[in-house]
Enzyme design. Structure first.
Site, PDB file in Angstrom:
ATOM      1  N   ASP A  10       0.878  -1.166   0.000  1.00  0.00           N
ATOM      2  CA  ASP A  10       0.000   0.000   0.000  1.00  0.00           C
ATOM      3  C   ASP A  10       0.926   1.231   0.000  1.00  0.00           C
ATOM      4  OD1 ASP A  10      -2.226   1.773   0.599  1.00  0.00           O
ATOM      5  OD2 ASP A  10      -1.443   1.817   2.648  1.00  0.00           O
ATOM      6  N   ASP A  12      -0.054   5.250   0.773  1.00  0.00           N
ATOM      7  CA  ASP A  12      -0.250   6.305   1.772  1.00  0.00           C
ATOM      8  C   ASP A  12      -0.381   5.713   3.169  1.00  0.00           C
ATOM      9  OD1 ASP A  12      -0.328   8.715   0.101  1.00  0.00           O
ATOM     10  OD2 ASP A  12      -2.012   7.689  -0.837  1.00  0.00           O
TER      11      ASP A  12
HETATM   12  C1  XBP Z   1      -4.903   6.471   0.289  1.00  0.00           C
HETATM   13  C2  XBP Z   1      -6.063   7.224  -0.180  1.00  0.00           C
HETATM   14  C3  XBP Z   1      -5.862   8.319  -1.127  1.00  0.00           C
HETATM   15  C4  XBP Z   1      -5.020   9.476  -0.601  1.00  0.00           C
HETATM   16  C5  XBP Z   1      -5.071  10.677  -1.491  1.00  0.00           C
HETATM   17  O1  XBP Z   1      -4.649   5.424  -0.588  1.00  0.00           O
HETATM   18  O2  XBP Z   1      -7.186   6.933   0.196  1.00  0.00           O
HETATM   19  O3  XBP Z   1      -7.122   8.821  -1.465  1.00  0.00           O
HETATM   20  O4  XBP Z   1      -5.526   9.890   0.660  1.00  0.00           O
HETATM   21  O5  XBP Z   1      -4.770  10.351  -2.810  1.00  0.00           O
HETATM   22  P1  XBP Z   1      -3.743   4.120  -0.164  1.00  0.00           P
HETATM   23  P2  XBP Z   1      -5.715  10.774  -4.038  1.00  0.00           P
HETATM   24  O6  XBP Z   1      -3.714   4.002   1.341  1.00  0.00           O
HETATM   25  O7  XBP Z   1      -4.474   2.965  -0.819  1.00  0.00           O
HETATM   26  O8  XBP Z   1      -2.380   4.341  -0.747  1.00  0.00           O
HETATM   27  O9  XBP Z   1      -6.038  12.209  -3.809  1.00  0.00           O
HETATM   28  O10 XBP Z   1      -4.885  10.543  -5.263  1.00  0.00           O
HETATM   29  O11 XBP Z   1      -6.921   9.886  -3.973  1.00  0.00           O
END
Ligand code: XBP
Length: 260
Positions: A10, A12
């Site tokens: 993953d 973020d």
């Molecule tokens: C995390 C998310 C993303 C980010 C923002 O994704 O939910 O929406 O907060 O990115 P993960 P975007 O944990 O699966 O990596 O603005 O591009 O959506």
């Protein structure tokens, strides 16, 4: 002890603490750039994280505001602000920088050394992954991953399993042959629904969250202390959590469910 054939990361919260210090700050700057009076403090952003996808998060929040724009304008505003947020996010990564979480690089290096393929399975946009990993792994970062599946590649974002199912398909593996590294309940639910075992390194926003279904949960890949279940004792302390720990956790959980 068999180790997984692929590690699916993953992004973020797992690779880096990008939510609080990255996306949130960039959203606030984008609101300002568009003359919008909205600001998300750390606590509010934490509440909003149950909505996956930045544009979807913004729409959700907009919908609940007393001063929300008219319904037929919201989608266009969300698209524009979200695009601006992503540009500001990349800028922020280049100016301020956000480090990879401790323990991520050693585990990645171990994957390379032991021939374990890696993949990215994220809800965030490819441009955001590019900005983060380009910074830390260099311009050819994508060469290090056998598959990269991002938000725009799927119809349904986490907790739907689509992102993980796509990654498995590209790797020609089934869920039992891979492991996911996640930080948050929605990610765990997505991987589990794809039949993949999950190791959770909690991020700041999910430090106290109740998380169901992981084979192991801890605070950091860098630190062997505090994991549930505890990793086996080792004589050398060269790495934090390593592929052998992960293989053991996956095997234990398979045995437990086979017995149960
Ligand atoms: C995390 C998310 C993303 C980010 C923002 O994704 O939910 O929406 O907060 O990115 P993960 P975007 O944990 O699966 O990596 O603005 O591009 O959506």
């Amino acid at each position: 002890m068999p180790i997984p054939q692929a590690v699916l990361w993953d992004v973020d919260g797992t690779l880096a603490e990008t939510e609080r210090d990255g996306h949130r700050v960039a959203f606030n700057r984008a609101f300002e750039a568009y003359g919008l009076p909205w600001r998300w403090d750390e606590a509010r952003y934490g509440e909003l994280l149950h909505v996956t996808g930045g544009r979807e998060r913004l729409l959700y929040d907009m919908h609940r505001r007393a001063n929300a724009p008219a319904e037929d304008e919201r989608e266009a505003i969300a698209r524009a602000v979200h695009a601006k947020k992503n540009a500001l996010y990349a800028e922020l990564l280049h100016t301020v920088g956000i480090p990879l979480r401790q323990g991520v690089l050693p585990l990645m290096r171990q994957c390379h050394a032991r021939g374990v393929r890696m993949g990215i399975a994220t809800t965030t946009s490819r441009a955001n992954v590019e900005a983060l990993l380009g910074m830390h792994l260099g311009a050819r970062w994508a060469d290090q991953f056998a598959v990269v599946v991002c938000g725009e590649d799927v119809q349904q974002k986490k907790p739907h399993p689509e992102v993980y199912l796509q990654a498995l398909r590209a790797l020609a593996l089934d869920g039992a042959q891979a492991v996911a590294i996640e930080d948050a309940p929605a990610g765990v639910a997505a991987a589990r629904a794809a039949g993949i075992s999950v190791v959770v390194a909690r991020s700041v926003y999910f430090a106290q969250a109740s998380i169901e279904g992981a084979v192991a949960i801890g605070a950091s890949l860098h630190d062997r202390c505090g994991w549930q279940p505890a990793p086996q004792q080792r004589t050398s302390d060269a790495y934090g959590i390593d592929l052998d720990d992960i293989g053991r956790w996956c095997a234990q959980s398979t045995t437990a469910s086979a017995l149960g």
